[in-house]
Design a protein around this motif. Structure first.
Motif, mmCIF file in Angstrom:
data_model
loop_
_atom_site.group_PDB
_atom_site.id
_atom_site.type_symbol
_atom_site.label_atom_id
_atom_site.label_comp_id
_atom_site.label_asym_id
_atom_site.label_seq_id
_atom_site.Cartn_x
_atom_site.Cartn_y
_atom_site.Cartn_z
ATOM 1 N N ARG A 19 -7.717 -86.256 16.819
ATOM 2 C CA ARG A 19 -7.086 -85.155 17.544
ATOM 3 C C ARG A 19 -7.834 -83.869 17.257
ATOM 4 N NH1 ARG A 19 -1.470 -85.161 14.046
ATOM 5 N NH2 ARG A 19 -0.855 -83.448 15.436
ATOM 6 N N THR A 20 -7.826 -82.938 18.202
ATOM 7 C CA THR A 20 -8.542 -81.679 18.028
ATOM 8 C C THR A 20 -7.791 -80.556 18.725
ATOM 9 O OG1 THR A 20 -10.707 -80.585 18.237
ATOM 10 C CG2 THR A 20 -10.010 -81.972 20.064
ATOM 11 N N ARG A 21 -7.980 -79.330 18.202
ATOM 12 C CA ARG A 21 -7.325 -78.160 18.807
ATOM 13 C C ARG A 21 -8.111 -76.907 18.467
ATOM 14 N NH1 ARG A 21 -0.811 -77.385 18.923
ATOM 15 N NH2 ARG A 21 -0.773 -76.271 20.930
ATOM 16 N N ARG A 22 -8.194 -76.019 19.422
ATOM 17 C CA ARG A 22 -8.811 -74.708 19.242
ATOM 18 C C ARG A 22 -7.705 -73.696 18.950
ATOM 19 N NH1 ARG A 22 -13.568 -71.691 18.313
ATOM 20 N NH2 ARG A 22 -13.136 -69.605 19.086
ATOM 21 N N TRP A 23 -7.970 -72.811 17.960
ATOM 22 C CA TRP A 23 -6.989 -71.827 17.515
ATOM 23 C C TRP A 23 -7.570 -70.412 17.605
ATOM 24 C CZ3 TRP A 23 -2.306 -73.860 15.619
ATOM 25 C CH2 TRP A 23 -2.309 -75.236 15.335
ATOM 26 N N GLN A 24 -6.688 -69.449 17.800
ATOM 27 C CA GLN A 24 -7.038 -68.033 17.660
ATOM 28 C C GLN A 24 -6.653 -67.562 16.259
ATOM 29 O OE1 GLN A 24 -4.776 -66.147 20.801
ATOM 30 N NE2 GLN A 24 -6.500 -66.242 22.234
ATOM 31 N N THR A 37 -9.963 -77.113 14.756
ATOM 32 C CA THR A 37 -9.680 -78.160 13.784
ATOM 33 C C THR A 37 -9.727 -79.516 14.487
ATOM 34 O OG1 THR A 37 -7.295 -77.937 14.157
ATOM 35 C CG2 THR A 37 -8.244 -76.713 12.313
ATOM 36 N N THR A 38 -10.265 -80.512 13.776
ATOM 37 C CA THR A 38 -10.365 -81.870 14.321
ATOM 38 C C THR A 38 -10.043 -82.862 13.219
ATOM 39 O OG1 THR A 38 -12.099 -81.164 15.865
ATOM 40 C CG2 THR A 38 -11.858 -83.531 15.497
ATOM 41 N N ALA A 39 -9.264 -83.872 13.556
ATOM 42 C CA ALA A 39 -8.993 -84.983 12.643
ATOM 43 C C ALA A 39 -9.745 -86.202 13.147
ATOM 44 C CB ALA A 39 -7.499 -85.262 12.563
ATOM 45 N N LEU A 46 -7.806 -90.264 7.578
ATOM 46 C CA LEU A 46 -8.238 -89.205 8.477
ATOM 47 C C LEU A 46 -9.045 -88.171 7.703
ATOM 48 C CD1 LEU A 46 -5.006 -88.509 10.581
ATOM 49 C CD2 LEU A 46 -7.114 -89.566 11.394
ATOM 50 N N TRP A 47 -10.176 -87.794 8.260
ATOM 51 C CA TRP A 47 -10.978 -86.696 7.724
ATOM 52 C C TRP A 47 -10.828 -85.496 8.648
ATOM 53 C CZ3 TRP A 47 -16.222 -87.503 5.000
ATOM 54 C CH2 TRP A 47 -16.098 -88.520 4.047
ATOM 55 N N GLY A 48 -10.745 -84.316 8.062
ATOM 56 C CA GLY A 48 -10.654 -83.107 8.857
ATOM 57 C C GLY A 48 -11.999 -82.426 9.015
ATOM 58 N N GLU A 73 -4.530 -76.029 6.029
ATOM 59 C CA GLU A 73 -3.116 -76.405 6.057
ATOM 60 C C GLU A 73 -2.787 -77.204 7.304
ATOM 61 O OE1 GLU A 73 -0.740 -76.173 3.698
ATOM 62 O OE2 GLU A 73 -2.497 -75.614 2.499
ATOM 63 N N VAL A 74 -3.379 -76.846 8.434
ATOM 64 C CA VAL A 74 -3.186 -77.626 9.659
ATOM 65 C C VAL A 74 -3.658 -79.064 9.441
ATOM 66 C CG1 VAL A 74 -3.980 -77.938 12.039
ATOM 67 C CG2 VAL A 74 -3.322 -75.657 11.232
ATOM 68 N N LEU A 75 -4.842 -79.197 8.843
ATOM 69 C CA LEU A 75 -5.409 -80.534 8.637
ATOM 70 C C LEU A 75 -4.600 -81.342 7.629
ATOM 71 C CD1 LEU A 75 -9.159 -79.483 8.662
ATOM 72 C CD2 LEU A 75 -7.969 -80.795 10.425
ATOM 73 N N ARG A 76 -4.067 -80.685 6.619
ATOM 74 C CA ARG A 76 -3.176 -81.395 5.697
ATOM 75 C C ARG A 76 -1.943 -81.905 6.443
ATOM 76 N NH1 ARG A 76 -4.605 -77.021 2.195
ATOM 77 N NH2 ARG A 76 -5.846 -77.746 0.406
#
Length: 280
Positions: A19-24, A37-39, A46-48, A73-76
């Motif tokens: 999974r992946t997401r772009r953040w501001q 962030t990408t898992a 899972l690796w971040g 923290e998102v990846l955790r």
């Protein structure tokens, strides 16, 4: 002032099943930068990955640091056990930030633009690696990769999971996987001097041209120190140009000084460095 992450785009699945997401990166609600962030699945873990980190406004105020920590923290929360940051060679500030946050440099990406096919030394020849020889070669390739992963700082379980996942993903049809070149180098005798694994199109460059990638260059123990690694790299360049590919890249683990000197002497330049750390 309060610095936070705010979703910039919807979360999307990756081709590999992650999974992946772009953040501001926002200060008091105002966007000042961003990151992704990408898992990534590695076996049953899972690796971040943190990428595309940029601060466009108010640099030098710790916003990149807070953004990176928030990304961890998102990846955790996504269940990642480790995080890597892929940082361009030109981004010295970002590399310094990674070290400050406890990341360790694991490997470097290097690329070369190919112009002319180099000749192989007299008395050497390449032969395809056949299906009958593939299982033994694969076992050796996995063992070598596992050793390098452990040397780069990964734990035994992490290294083994990544090795198994990477080989399954990159060689789904074994020796018959489309788009790969598997060769052994020979001299005067019947014993192979070394082997080459080349992917002719790992990904596309921004202009749409293919980027080939050296996956494995391995010289047999009894024949090391005689220039065969250089010959295998020449073989890779010849195979690329024969297939119409003019850009060739590779990964080299940061502690492998011998390989780094070889690739630099052949004209490869560092484009990115990968830093990583466990997510405890």
């Amino acid at each position: 002032m309060t610095t936070t992450l705010r979703p910039e785009s919807p979360e999307t699945p990756t081709p590999a099943g992650g999974r992946t997401r772009r953040w501001q990166i926002c200060v008091n609600g105002r966007p000042v930068g961003g990151l992704r962030t990408t898992a990534v699945p590695r076996g049953n873990r899972l690796w971040g990955e943190i990428a595309e980190l940029e601060v466009r406004s108010g640099r030098g105020r710790g916003r990149g640091t807070i953004g990176a920590l928030a990304a961890e923290e998102v990846l955790r929360g996504w269940g990642c056990v480790r995080v890597d940051a892929d940082i361009p060679e030109s981004a010295q500030v970002a590399r310094s930030l990674a070290v400050t946050l406890g990341y360790t440099e694991r490997m470097r990406n290097m690329v070369k633009r190919l112009e002319t096919a180099p000749a192989l030394p007299p008395g050497t020849a390449a032969r395809p690696l056949g299906a009958a020889d593939f299982p033994a070669w694969l076992a050796e390739a996995k063992a070598g990769y596992l050793h390098d992963l452990r040397a780069s700082g990964l734990g035994e379980d992490e290294a083994r999971a990544k090795s198994e996942a990477d080989h399954a993903r990159l060689l789904p049809q074994g020796a018959d996987t489309p788009g790969i070149v598997l060769r052994r180098l020979y001299g005067a005798g019947e014993e192979p001097l070394g082997s080459l694994w080349l992917a002719l199109r790992l990904r596309d460059l921004p202009d749409g041209a293919p980027l080939a990638w050296v996956m494995v260059v391995e010289v047999a123990d009894a024949h090391r120190g005689r220039g065969h690694g250089r010959t295998l790299m020449r073989l890779a360049e010849r195979a690329c140009l024969s297939a119409g590919v003019r850009d060739l890249g590779l990964n080299v683990f940061s502690g492998n000084e011998v390989a780094l000197r070889l690739y630099e002497s052949l004209g490869y330049r560092v484009t990115n460095r990968v830093y990583g750390k466990p997510l405890l």
